[in-house]
Design an enzyme around this catalytic site. Structure first.
Site, PDB file in Angstrom:
ATOM      1  N   SER A 147       0.848  -1.190   0.000  1.00 17.25           N
ATOM      2  CA  SER A 147       0.000   0.000   0.000  1.00 17.25           C
ATOM      3  C   SER A 147       0.880   1.235   0.000  1.00 17.25           C
ATOM      4  O   SER A 147       2.044   1.181   0.426  1.00 17.25           O
ATOM      5  CB  SER A 147      -0.885   0.016   1.253  1.00 17.25           C
ATOM      6  OG  SER A 147      -1.519   1.272   1.421  1.00 17.25           O
ATOM      7  N   TYR A 160      -3.641  -0.912  10.201  1.00 15.87           N
ATOM      8  CA  TYR A 160      -3.490  -1.149   8.761  1.00 15.87           C
ATOM      9  C   TYR A 160      -2.103  -0.721   8.284  1.00 15.87           C
ATOM     10  O   TYR A 160      -1.425  -1.461   7.565  1.00 15.87           O
ATOM     11  CB  TYR A 160      -4.565  -0.376   8.008  1.00 15.87           C
ATOM     12  CG  TYR A 160      -4.525  -0.557   6.509  1.00 15.87           C
ATOM     13  CD1 TYR A 160      -5.104  -1.674   5.907  1.00 15.87           C
ATOM     14  CD2 TYR A 160      -3.923   0.384   5.686  1.00 15.87           C
ATOM     15  CE1 TYR A 160      -5.071  -1.839   4.528  1.00 15.87           C
ATOM     16  CE2 TYR A 160      -3.890   0.236   4.309  1.00 15.87           C
ATOM     17  CZ  TYR A 160      -4.467  -0.881   3.738  1.00 15.87           C
ATOM     18  OH  TYR A 160      -4.427  -1.050   2.372  1.00 15.87           O
TER      19      TYR A 160
END
Length: 290
Positions: A147, A160
């Site tokens: 990410s 996350y």
């Protein structure tokens, strides 16, 4: 014929978390270029819906329910797929969940679920599939979902963000391990920037009993969902770019290179200057701090 069609058409793709979001987009793209797609998701109905869409468009797909937080489930999946198809050309370890809230307010069960899915799901996906890939002796590709968040900090998205930092470093080491082992397996880290998916939808933060986010997360989730809808890249376009770059054998596979470059430059400066973490203007706005 595109590079991905040349390399992947006729092969088998296994994609985790493919019932929605980027996994779904990649599954559709793999089906469109002639791959047999094994669509896996913890939600069997969602997986079957994606597989049915691929078949309706003339492709080949099957749906399998898999909980990637359970290593033994990935062992079963790998055996099942290789027994049925003989080889896997592309493995996409995509399954992941977003968790928001202050570290100390997130329930233990939600913490465990986030780390088990986002980190262990990818680690054990590789561990379960690679021995079969090596025995098959064919060229293969593994893509792990990292990410843009793997290169920065974001308070209240800590669970996350830290998981994606882990997967980025895991993928870098895995790439080198394939070189050391002389394995015919390419490794890519997929780095989405802002892509239009359902990851910030309100229901994604609820979870099962005892596994939901704290109430304080709702505002941040809504802000991120609005930003993604307004400024995110179209899902199918992003997945077209991802698959083309995976087929090209690139390690860095991103959707928005300029966004990636800005994040990497900021990370490099942070590490070089060894400054304390700081709230920049964008972060302050996201958190409603003015």
């Amino acid at each position: 014929m595109t590079k991905e069609e040349e390399l992947f058409s006729g092969g088998v793709a296994v994609i985790t978390g493919a019932g929605a979001g980027i996994g779904m987009g990649l599954a559709r793209r793999c089906g469109a270029i002639g791959m047999t797609v094994v669509v896996t998701d913890i939600d069997a109905a969602r997986a079957e819906a994606v597989a049915a869409d691929i078949r309706a468009a003339g492709g080949k797909a099957e749906a399998i329910r898999v909980d990637v937080s359970r290593p033994e489930a990935l062992d079963v999946l790998a055996r099942q797929v290789f027994d049925r198809h003989g080889a896997v050309r592309l493995l996409v370890n995509n399954a992941g969940i977003e968790t928001l809230g202050y570290t100390w307010e997130i329930p233990a069960a939600r913490w465990e679920a986030t780390l088990n899915v986002n980190i262990h799901g990818i680690v054990h996906g590789v561990r379960a599939f690679v021995p079969h890939m090596l025995r098959a002796g064919q060229e293969a590709w593994i893509a792990n979902l990292s990410s843009i968040g793997a290169f920065g900090q974001m308070p209240t998205q800590t669970a996350y963000i830290m998981s994606k930092h882990a997967i980025q470093s895991f993928s870098e080491c895995l790439y080198l391990e394939m070189q050391v082992a002389g394995a015919p397996i390419h490794v890519s880290a997929v780095v989405p920037g802002m892509v239009k998916t359902s990851i910030f939808d309100p229901e994604a933060g609820q979870g099962e009993k005892g596994m939901g986010e704290p109430e304080s997360a709702a505002r941040h989730r809504a802000t991120m969902a609005h930003m993604m809808a307004a400024h995110g890249m179209d899902l199918d376009e992003a997945c077209r770019r991802f698959l083309a770059r995976i087929a090209a054998g690139e390690f860095w596979v991103d959707s928005q290179p300029e966004m990636t470059r800005q994040s990497l430059d900021a990370r490099a400066a942070f590490l070089t200057e060894q400054t304390a973490p700081a709230l920049n203007e964008t972060t302050r706005q996201l958190l409603g701090l003015g």
